[in-house]
Write an enzyme that holds these catalytic residues in place. Structure first.
Site, PDB file in Angstrom:
ATOM      1  N   TYR A 143      15.827 -19.892 -26.447  1.00  0.00           N
ATOM      2  CA  TYR A 143      14.883 -19.343 -25.474  1.00  0.00           C
ATOM      3  C   TYR A 143      13.766 -18.537 -26.132  1.00  0.00           C
ATOM      4  CZ  TYR A 143      18.240 -20.629 -21.821  1.00  0.00           C
ATOM      5  OH  TYR A 143      19.084 -21.326 -20.986  1.00  0.00           O
ATOM      6  N   ASP A 222      30.571 -28.865 -24.757  1.00  0.00           N
ATOM      7  CA  ASP A 222      30.850 -29.896 -23.742  1.00  0.00           C
ATOM      8  C   ASP A 222      32.308 -29.807 -23.287  1.00  0.00           C
ATOM      9  OD1 ASP A 222      31.233 -30.561 -26.400  1.00  0.00           O
ATOM     10  OD2 ASP A 222      30.820 -32.690 -26.157  1.00  0.00           O
TER      11      ASP A 222
END
Ligand code: NAD
Length: 358
Positions: A143, A222
C-alpha cells in the site's frame, strides 16, 4: 495509589458521539472501582472538524494526541462530506492521523460470543469458542511501496519491507501472544514472493532468538483464508503484512457475525488509537440505537495494551459477556436471543453497572 491517565477522546461523526459517550460512562464507572484518575481531552477529526475548522485533521488534534496516554476514537464520515475534494474528506483526516501517530500495527480480535453464535453465517460447532487476534502490519508493504505507477499501457505497485519493519511487527505479535495462548501463525506467500520469504526468515529469527516460549507456524495466505472458514479455532495470533491482513482481518471479523461488536487498536512507537471496526453508520445516527459494545470493547483494549490495566480490561470483557448472557441486545442483535432490546444508552448503563459491581 490513584493512577493518573490522560485519554484523548475523538467522537467523530454519525453514531461516533453516541457510542463514545457510552464508553466514557463505563470508564467513569471503572475509575471509581479501580482508583483511576482519568483526564479526558476531547479533539476534533473528520466531518465535525471540517464543519468547525475547515480541515479534517486540525493542528490542535495532531498536537493533542501526542500529549495523551492513548486515544479512544468513535468513527468519522458521512454523506454530508462525500463530495469534498479527496484531501479534504473526513477519511483523509483519519489516514493522516494514523500516519502522524506512527501506528504501524493494527490489532483486530475476532471473538465469537456463545450467546450470539447464531448471528454468524458459519455452523455453531465451527465457530464456538473462536478467539483470534489478527496483527496486521499497517504502514508498509504494497500500500505504501515505491515505485508505484499507472499509465495508459501498464500499472504497478511495489511490495517492499525492511528488516526493521518486519522485526517490529513480529515483536508486537509475539508480545501479544505471550499474554494469550503463546501461538503465532505468520501468514505470507513465501512460495511465490521474495518479500514474503524475507518476512518469514526474519519472523523465524526473532521467534528463535527472543521468544523461545512461542509456538510459531507459517501458512500461505491462500491456505489461511481457507482455514479461517474451515477451522478457525486452530488460530491464536495471526501475524501478517498490510495487504494480507487487510483481507484476512475482515474475513475473521465476519466469523462473529456482527459489525457492532468488534474492536480494534492501531499501535506503534507512541500513542495508540483504539476504535471500533465499523464506520459512522449515518443510516442510524441520532436514533439512539447504535450498538456501543465494539467501542466499549475498544476501551478494554486501550486499558490492556496502552495502560497495562489488565484487571480493568478483564472487568469490561466479563461485563460484556454477562450482559449478553442476561439477554441484553441492541437493535442490530435483537434477532439473537434478546430478552431485552435496549438503546445505546441502556446498554452503556448495563455495562457500567456490571463493571461497578465486579
Ligand atoms: P458502517 O460500518 O458505518 O455501516 C455499515 C452498516 O452497519 C450500516 O447498516 C450500519 O447501520 C451498521 N452499523 C455499523 N456500526 C453499527 C453499530 N455500532 N451498531 C449497529 N449497527 C451498526 O459502514 P458504511 O455505511 O460503509 O460507512 C458509513 C460511513 O463511515 C462512511 O462515510 C465511511 O467512509 C465511514 N467509515 C468510517 C470508518 C472509521 O471512522 N474508522 C470506518 C469505515 C467507514
Amino acid at each position: 495509589m490513584v493512577k493518573r491517565y490522560k485519554i484523548g477522546i475523538i467522537k467523530g461523526d454519525g453514531i461516533g458521539p453516541e457510542i463514545i459517550d457510552e464508553a466514557i460512562k463505563v470508564l467513569d464507572a471503572l475509575s471509581v472501582t479501580m482508583d483511576l484518575n482519568i483526564e479526558y481531552s476531547e479533539m476534533l477529526l473528520g466531518g465535525s472538524a471540517i464543519d468547525e475548522t475547515g480541515v479534517p485533521l486540525p493542528k490542535e488534534t495532531i498536537d493533542g494526541v501526542r500529549e495523551c496516554d492513548a486515544v479512544l476514537f468513535g468513527a468519522i464520515g458521512g454523506p454530508k462530506w462525500d463530495n469534498l475534494p479527496r484531501e479534504l474528506r473526513p477519511e483523509s483526516g483519519l489516514l493522516k492521523l494514523r500516519e502522524v501517530m506512527g501506528t504501524f500495527a493494527n490489532l483486530r480480535p475476532a471473538i465469537v460470543y456463545d450467546e450470539l453464535i447464531d448471528a454468524s453465517t458459519l455452523k455453531p460447532e465451527v465457530i464456538k469458542g473462536v478467539d483470534i487476534m489478527v496483527v496486521r502490519e499497517l504502514t508498509g508493504g504494497i500500500y505504501f511501496g515505491q515505485p508505484r505507477e499507472m499509465s495508459g499501457e501498464r500499472a504497478f505497485n511495489t511490495m517492499a519491507y525492511t528488516k526493521e519493519e518486519v522485526e517490529r511487527i513480529a515483536r508486537v505479535a509475539f508480545d501479544i501472544a505471550m499474554k494469550r495462548d503463546r501461538r503465532v501463525c505468520s501468514v505470507d506467500k513465501a512460495n511465490v514472493l521474495e518479500v514474503s520469504q524475507f518476512w518469514r526468515d526474519i519472523v523465524t529469527d526473532i521467534a528463535q532468538s527472543e521468544y523461545p516460549e512461542i509456538e510459531l507456524t507459517h501458512m500461505y495466505v491462500d491456505n489461511a483464508s481457507m482455514q479461517l472458514i474451515r477451522n478457525p479455532k486452530q488460530f491464536d495470533v495471526i501475524l501478517t503484512s498490510n495487504i494480507f491482513g487487510d483481507i484476512l482481518s475482515d474475513e475473521a471479523s465476519m466469523l462473529s457475525g456482527s459489525i457492532g461488536l468488534l474492536p480494534s487498536a492501531s499501535i506503534g512507537k507512541g500513542v495508540g488509537l483504539y476504535e471500533p471496526i465499523h464506520g459512522s453508520a449515518p443510516d442510524i445516527a441520532g436514533q439512539g440505537i447504535a450498538n456501543p459494545l465494539a467501542t466499549i470493547s475498544s476501551l478494554s483494549m486501550l486499558l490492556k495494551y496502552a495502560l497495562g490495566e489488565d484487571e480493568a480490561s478483564l472487568k469490561i470483557d466479563n461485563a460484556i459477556k454477562k450482559a449478553l448472557e442476561q439477554g441484553y441486545r441492541t437493535a442490530d442483535l435483537s434477532a439473537y436471543g434478546a430478552k431485552e432490546v435496549c438503546s445505546s444508552t441502556e446498554m452503556g448503563n448495563v455495562i457500567a453497572s456490571l463493571v461497578s459491581r465486579s
